[in-house]
Enzyme design. Structure first.
Site, PDB file in Angstrom:
ATOM      1  N   LYS A 193     -10.044  13.144   7.980  1.00  8.64           N
ATOM      2  CA  LYS A 193      -9.566  12.820   9.319  1.00  8.64           C
ATOM      3  C   LYS A 193      -9.501  14.087  10.169  1.00  8.64           C
ATOM      4  CE  LYS A 193      -6.474   9.000   7.972  1.00  8.64           C
ATOM      5  NZ  LYS A 193      -7.108   7.922   8.738  1.00  8.64           N
ATOM      6  N   GLU A 215      -9.303   3.646   2.297  1.00  6.55           N
ATOM      7  CA  GLU A 215      -8.822   3.718   0.915  1.00  6.55           C
ATOM      8  C   GLU A 215      -7.737   2.699   0.602  1.00  6.55           C
ATOM      9  OE1 GLU A 215      -7.564   5.397   3.320  1.00  6.55           O
ATOM     10  OE2 GLU A 215      -5.430   5.092   2.946  1.00  6.55           O
ATOM     11  N   ASP A 260      -2.537  10.345   3.459  1.00  4.39           N
ATOM     12  CA  ASP A 260      -3.933   9.945   3.661  1.00  4.39           C
ATOM     13  C   ASP A 260      -4.647  10.986   4.514  1.00  4.39           C
ATOM     14  OD1 ASP A 260      -6.351   8.684   3.960  1.00  4.39           O
ATOM     15  OD2 ASP A 260      -5.592   7.088   5.280  1.00  4.39           O
ATOM     16  N   LYS A 305       0.863  -1.187   0.000  1.00  2.00           N
ATOM     17  CA  LYS A 305       0.000   0.000   0.000  1.00  2.00           C
ATOM     18  C   LYS A 305       0.895   1.231   0.000  1.00  2.00           C
ATOM     19  CE  LYS A 305      -3.039   2.710   3.094  1.00  2.00           C
ATOM     20  NZ  LYS A 305      -3.956   2.717   4.261  1.00  2.00           N
ATOM     21  N   ARG A 354      -7.481  -0.461   1.174  1.00  2.00           N
ATOM     22  CA  ARG A 354      -8.000  -1.717   0.621  1.00  2.00           C
ATOM     23  C   ARG A 354      -8.415  -1.542  -0.831  1.00  2.00           C
ATOM     24  NH1 ARG A 354     -12.415  -1.893   5.310  1.00  2.00           N
ATOM     25  NH2 ARG A 354     -10.711  -0.714   6.264  1.00  2.00           N
ATOM     26  N   ASP A 372       1.784   6.624   5.449  1.00  2.00           N
ATOM     27  CA  ASP A 372       0.773   5.660   4.999  1.00  2.00           C
ATOM     28  C   ASP A 372       1.215   4.951   3.708  1.00  2.00           C
ATOM     29  OD1 ASP A 372      -1.587   4.375   5.642  1.00  2.00           O
ATOM     30  OD2 ASP A 372      -2.858   5.761   4.517  1.00  2.00           O
ATOM     31  N   ASP A 393     -12.055   7.153   3.704  1.00  2.00           N
ATOM     32  CA  ASP A 393     -10.848   6.958   4.504  1.00  2.00           C
ATOM     33  C   ASP A 393     -10.457   5.472   4.583  1.00  2.00           C
ATOM     34  OD1 ASP A 393      -8.693   7.620   6.049  1.00  2.00           O
ATOM     35  OD2 ASP A 393      -9.849   7.951   7.891  1.00  2.00           O
TER      36      ASP A 393
END
Ligand code: BES
Ligand code: MN
Ligand code: ZN
Length: 502
Positions: A280, A352, A273, A268, A354, A291, A350
């Site tokens: 967030k 995201e 993010d 990933k 996956r 991230d 959020d």
């Protein structure tokens, strides 16, 4: 810091590191130095609580009878405690304890330990490796740090009788450390410096090690139908990328071939993010520069494998996107079609990671038909609730792979703990409007995320490692200074080395 290996000899100046076993029994090098200093070491032991236990140290400044600035006495504990991991920790401790020595020069004397699992040469190599791992610093943006505040240690010399063996053992370990340092650099960089295009360029630098690197842009990904990954990046001014790295070393192996099915590692790479429209809270959002940790590990791992010319075929695939809110951003409720053809209702922008991995995993499986697929991701805050910062979460459809990962983790000190998958958890991500939704209910947040990924791996032996809790450390550890840890590089290098190169 320069690391070198030489034959044993009492150093004239600088700092000398010698060892004692449990109950304060001096090793031969320590005895010699004790004699040279008129018993200074034994006197210091009697005046202190030092007992030679592993992890204990005792410093003797400016010992009489020598021109040494310092003797550092370290405890090895019992012979059974002399293991590779403990020697790495010792090396890390020696670095931390001597990084500010005035002379800049440190000598470590390593003697054979009766009944230990390691030879003196192996001990010396592991100590040097630990010191190297601990010496990492990300200080390129500190322009005002005084010289007196920076580490002054410039030369670490490890002494043992068979020092050429030690040197050879260390050269392989140093390549792993190079991969670890690359990952730590990538993870530490802020998101105005590392974004999909610049991270792809960093991956390209592996070409000089013989890695084949391909970068897919948005047009190529659109042609492949990667609607899940592209949806995450659509709110950002920065273009998304998919990077494919191939190391073909299996031809070197007896019975191996360039055409052998590869091991696949998928990361990933959300370079920042914000959460997107499901934004967030601002407190702590700066952490989301890391991230992209999963992709950083995959890139560093490829560097380690290529650096040490691993006898294996390996492919690394990283999905690189920036998750931003904007007029072009994906909205909660949007339905996207993934490369697999499965549709996804995006109920929370959020969740995201996956979505990025869904297309990266499917692409990897279709394109390379890998022997196995392991993905790494800073996927869920829930894994930090479950396991804190000690273990990474592991999810898998294959018991043997889990077993191997657990053992490799214990061997290198990067621990993974398996959590369950099941059809009953899988049901929690069924959607009323599409094939699935990208969030489950309130409970089992890490598991429902893993169930989501599982829908994109088919029958491939697969493991997902959720590294959200272990990618960044707030405190110094023996071989991992605080900051980006590169957790996963040593683990996966070890897995490859133990099972797929023989
Ligand atoms: N990148 C985060 C997970 C994360 C949290 C990593 C803390 C490192 C530290 C991920 O994209 C995320 O936002 N996950 C959500 C999922 C939720 C919306 C279902 C989370 O964990 O809150
Ligand atoms: Mn998120
Ligand atoms: Zn994320």
């Amino acid at each position: 810091m320069r690391i070198s290996f030489t034959k044993p000899a009492l150093p004239g100046t600088g700092t000398a590191v010698v060892a004692a076993m449990a109950k304060g029994k001096l090793t031969p090098s320590a005895q010699k130095l004790d004699a040279k200093t008129g018993g200074a070491i034994k006197r210091a032991i009697r005046a202190s609580r030092f007992e030679g236990k592993k992890g204990q140290t005792l410093n003797i400044m400016a010992p009489a009878g020598t021109r040494l600035e310092r003797i550092m006495l370290v405890g090895l504990g019992k012979a059974a405690e002399v293991t590779d991991l403990e020697m790495q920790k010792l090396g890390g401790g020696i670095y931390a304890g001597t990084r500010r020595v005035k002379s800049g020069k440190v000598w470590v004397a390593v003697d054979a330990v009766t009944d230990a699992k390691l030879t003196a040469a192996q001990m010396a190599a592991e100590i040097a490796y630990g010191a190297r791992l601990r010496s990492y610093r990300f200080d390129k943006y500190k322009t005002k740090e005084k010289k007196s505040e920076k580490p002054s240690l410039t030369s670490l010399t490890v002494q043992c009788a068979r020092f050429t063996d030690a040197r050879r053992a260390y050269s392989g370990l140093a390549k792993i450390a190079d991969g670890v340092f690359f990952t730590r650099d990538l993870v530490s960089e802020p998101a105005n410096v590392i974004y999909p295009d610049s991270l792809a360029k960093q991956a390209r630098s592996l070409e000089k090690l013989g890695v084949r690197v391909q970068v897919l842009g948005e047009a190529a990904m659109r042609r492949l139908g990667m609607g899940a990954l592209l949806g995450v990046g659509q709110g950002s001014d920065r273009d998304s990328k998919l990077v494919v790295m191939q190391w073909n070393g299996a031809g070197q192996k007896r019975g191996g071939a360039k055409s052998d099915a590869p091991l696949a590692f998928v990361g990933k790479g959300v370079t920042f993010d914000t959460g997107g429209i499901s934004i967030k809270p601002s407190a702590g959002m700066e952490d989301m520069k890391w991230d992209m940790g999963g992709s950083g590990v995959v890139i560093g791992l490829m560097k380690a494998l290529a650096g040490r010319k691993a006898k294996v075929n390996a492919v690394g695939v990283v999905g690189l996107v920036e998750n931003m809110p904007s007029g072009a951003a994906q909205r909660p409720g949007d339905i996207v079609t993934s490369m697999s053809g499965q549709t996804i209702e995006v109920l929370n922008t959020d969740a995201e990671g996956r979505l990025v991995l869904a297309d990266a995993l499917w692409y990897c499986k279709e394109k390379f038909k890998p022997k196995l697929m392991i993905n790494l991701a800073t996927l869920t805050g829930a894994i930090i609730v479950s396991l804190g910062n000690e273990y990474a979460g592991m999810f898998s459809n294959n018991n043997r792979l889990c077993d191997r990962l657990s053992k490799a983790g214990e061997a290198v000190g990067e621990l993974v703990w398996r959590l369950p998958l099941s059809d009953t958890y899988d049901k929690l991500i069924n959607s009323d409007a599409a094939d699935m939704k990208n969030i489950g209910g309130r409970g089992a947040g890490s598991i429902t995320a893993a169930q989501f990924l599982k829908r994109f791996v088919g029958d491939t032996p697969w493991a997902h490692i959720d590294i959200a809790g272990v990618t960044w450390s707030k405190s110094d550890k023996p071989t991992v200074p605080k900051g980006g840890t590169a957790f996963g590089v040593r683990l996966l290098d070890r897995l490859v080395n133990d099972h797929y190169e023989g």
